[in-house]
Design a protein around this motif. Structure first.
Motif, mmCIF file in Angstrom:
data_model
loop_
_atom_site.group_PDB
_atom_site.id
_atom_site.type_symbol
_atom_site.label_atom_id
_atom_site.label_comp_id
_atom_site.label_asym_id
_atom_site.label_seq_id
_atom_site.Cartn_x
_atom_site.Cartn_y
_atom_site.Cartn_z
ATOM 1 N N SER A 1 23.860 10.701 53.732
ATOM 2 C CA SER A 1 23.008 11.576 53.887
ATOM 3 C C SER A 1 23.135 12.591 52.763
ATOM 4 C CB SER A 1 23.039 12.478 55.221
ATOM 5 O OG SER A 1 24.147 13.176 55.307
ATOM 6 N N ARG B 1 24.772 10.136 69.267
ATOM 7 C CA ARG B 1 25.532 9.104 68.739
ATOM 8 C C ARG B 1 27.044 9.476 68.437
ATOM 9 N NH1 ARG B 1 22.911 7.745 64.673
ATOM 10 N NH2 ARG B 1 23.948 8.554 63.196
ATOM 11 N N ILE C 1 15.988 12.094 63.898
ATOM 12 C CA ILE C 1 16.996 11.650 63.086
ATOM 13 C C ILE C 1 18.464 12.437 63.293
ATOM 14 C CG2 ILE C 1 18.362 11.236 61.170
ATOM 15 C CD1 ILE C 1 15.763 10.219 59.929
ATOM 16 N N LEU D 1 22.740 16.784 58.888
ATOM 17 C CA LEU D 1 21.346 16.044 59.297
ATOM 18 C C LEU D 1 20.464 16.968 59.928
ATOM 19 C CD1 LEU D 1 22.736 12.639 60.457
ATOM 20 C CD2 LEU D 1 21.347 12.952 58.510
ATOM 21 N N GLY E 1 18.606 6.113 58.603
ATOM 22 C CA GLY E 1 18.873 7.220 59.850
ATOM 23 C C GLY E 1 20.191 7.902 59.952
ATOM 24 N N GLY E 2 21.105 7.853 58.703
ATOM 25 C CA GLY E 2 22.514 8.297 59.030
ATOM 26 C C GLY E 2 23.309 7.379 59.716
ATOM 27 N N GLU E 3 22.850 6.273 60.038
ATOM 28 C CA GLU E 3 24.025 5.320 60.568
ATOM 29 C C GLU E 3 24.692 4.529 59.427
ATOM 30 O OE1 GLU E 3 20.913 4.219 64.138
ATOM 31 O OE2 GLU E 3 22.656 3.100 64.047
ATOM 32 N N GLN E 4 26.016 3.908 60.016
ATOM 33 C CA GLN E 4 26.786 3.213 59.160
ATOM 34 C C GLN E 4 25.837 2.078 58.935
ATOM 35 O OE1 GLN E 4 29.346 5.769 58.437
ATOM 36 N NE2 GLN E 4 29.968 3.760 57.847
ATOM 37 N N VAL F 1 18.103 10.587 53.730
ATOM 38 C CA VAL F 1 18.810 9.806 54.676
ATOM 39 C C VAL F 1 18.479 8.386 54.470
ATOM 40 C CG1 VAL F 1 19.541 9.704 56.990
ATOM 41 C CG2 VAL F 1 18.798 11.963 56.040
ATOM 42 N N PHE F 2 19.868 7.671 54.556
ATOM 43 C CA PHE F 2 19.532 6.157 54.533
ATOM 44 C C PHE F 2 19.921 5.632 55.810
ATOM 45 C CE2 PHE F 2 19.737 2.112 53.094
ATOM 46 C CZ PHE F 2 20.896 1.390 53.093
ATOM 47 N N SER G 1 27.588 5.063 55.294
ATOM 48 C CA SER G 1 26.373 5.996 55.812
ATOM 49 C C SER G 1 26.120 6.938 54.587
ATOM 50 C CB SER G 1 26.903 6.677 57.326
ATOM 51 O OG SER G 1 27.681 7.436 56.912
ATOM 52 N N VAL H 1 15.587 -2.213 49.674
ATOM 53 C CA VAL H 1 15.543 -0.400 50.169
ATOM 54 C C VAL H 1 14.190 0.170 49.958
ATOM 55 C CG1 VAL H 1 16.774 1.794 50.347
ATOM 56 C CG2 VAL H 1 18.072 -0.484 50.110
ATOM 57 N N ASP H 2 13.398 0.384 50.821
ATOM 58 C CA ASP H 2 12.418 1.172 50.851
ATOM 59 C C ASP H 2 12.361 2.589 50.925
ATOM 60 O OD1 ASP H 2 10.881 -1.270 53.262
ATOM 61 O OD2 ASP H 2 10.916 -1.338 50.767
ATOM 62 N N PHE H 3 11.234 3.371 50.690
ATOM 63 C CA PHE H 3 11.577 4.826 50.670
ATOM 64 C C PHE H 3 10.159 5.250 51.505
ATOM 65 C CE2 PHE H 3 11.393 9.019 49.801
ATOM 66 C CZ PHE H 3 10.194 9.580 49.410
ATOM 67 N N GLU H 4 10.383 6.195 52.625
ATOM 68 C CA GLU H 4 9.193 6.667 53.069
ATOM 69 C C GLU H 4 9.504 8.187 53.364
ATOM 70 O OE1 GLU H 4 9.192 5.153 57.254
ATOM 71 O OE2 GLU H 4 7.408 6.507 57.670
ATOM 72 N N LYS I 1 16.200 1.619 54.627
ATOM 73 C CA LYS I 1 15.106 2.639 54.223
ATOM 74 C C LYS I 1 15.680 3.908 53.928
ATOM 75 C CE LYS I 1 10.987 2.543 56.151
ATOM 76 N NZ LYS I 1 9.942 2.673 57.183
ATOM 77 N N VAL I 2 15.179 4.522 52.872
ATOM 78 C CA VAL I 2 15.678 5.828 52.600
ATOM 79 C C VAL I 2 14.533 6.654 53.031
ATOM 80 C CG1 VAL I 2 16.108 7.554 50.781
ATOM 81 C CG2 VAL I 2 17.099 5.219 50.553
ATOM 82 N N THR I 3 14.705 7.806 53.694
ATOM 83 C CA THR I 3 13.794 8.814 53.873
ATOM 84 C C THR I 3 13.991 10.161 53.591
ATOM 85 O OG1 THR I 3 15.046 9.418 55.970
ATOM 86 C CG2 THR I 3 13.427 7.680 56.242
#
Lengths: 60, 175
Positions: B63, A23, A16, A55, B46-49, B43-44, B61, A3-6, B28-30
């Motif tokens: 956030s 969605r 997002i 979010l 993009g918050g998706e499952q 958010v991990f 998911s 798992v990366d971080f940005e 990715k965590v942002t």
């Protein structure tokens, strides 16, 4: 590391949020924000609504 | 988690979360803020499952919301990050099984940390203490997900709980 971080910009954070609104609720982020601020979702038990709300970038 | 600058404090906050998630999934965590004045979003994917490793049936998911605040701790800081909310949705076969929420952003909904578990109480809010993402991953392991290194996970779980307890204002609960 799997798992990366940005650090992302405000615009990407909004995307997002906007993607999640599409969605989970079938609407865009701006529409959700307007409805949320107008109290449309007050007391709404749908966890999808709260997922999208959480979010929403701060200050937008 | 603390740091000499707001950015370092955020990175110190993210790192244990990133490490924990990395043993169970890829992605990715942002984080969107290094500014103390702004509430940030972590958010991990993009918050998706996200499917977790294991039998392929478990997804998660994540956030979180956070604030960067000043701390008087002479050994750390002067900046630290505090969590101001979270949403964890653990699904089995694409159906929400355990949703851990803390969303004080809404005054019209349950403001304290709580759990939604439709098998136990449909649409109800089951009060909980503060839940760490590591606790949710531990539960995922009981449901069929598997870390890619069990020994590493056990060590990391204990380390992260200890780190969190050092800075926690709520307490970390029994463990």
């Amino acid at each position: 590391m799997a798992v990366d971080f940005e650090k992302i910009s405000a615009d990407r954070s909004w995307k997002i949020f906007d993607d999640a609104a599409h969605r989970l609720l079938g609407i865009d982020g701006a529409t959700f924000a307007r409805r949320w601020d107008g109290g449309v979702y007050d007391g709404d038990a749908d966890t999808g609504v709260m997922k999208v709300a959480m979010l929403r970038p701060s200050g937008r | 988690m603390a740091g000499k600058t707001p950015a370092k404090a955020v990175k110190a906050f993210v790192e244990p979360i990133q490490n924990a998630l990395g043993l169970w999934a890829s992605g990715k965590v942002t984080a969107d803020s290094y500014t103390p004045a702004d509430e940030g979003l972590l958010v991990f994917n993009g918050g998706e499952q996200v499917k977790l490793r294991g039998d392929g049936k478990i997804s998660l998911s994540v956030s979180m919301r956070y604030e960067i605040v000043e701390t008087r701790d002479p050994e750390k800081g002067p900046w630290k990050v505090k969590t101001t909310g979270y949403m964890y949705d653990l699904q089995v076969d694409d159906v929400s099984a355990f949703e851990y929420h803390w969303h004080p952003i809404s005054k019209s909904h349950e403001a304290g940390p709580h759990l939604h578990c439709s098998a136990a109480l449909d649409k109800g809010h089951i009060p909980t203490g503060r839940i760490m993402i590591e606790d949710v991953l531990s539960l995922a392991g009981q449901l069929g997900a598997e870390p890619n290194d069990g020994d590493r996970w056990r060590d990391l779980y204990a380390l992260n709980r200890e780190k969190f307890a050092r800075g926690a204002t709520w307490g970390v609960g029994p463990g």
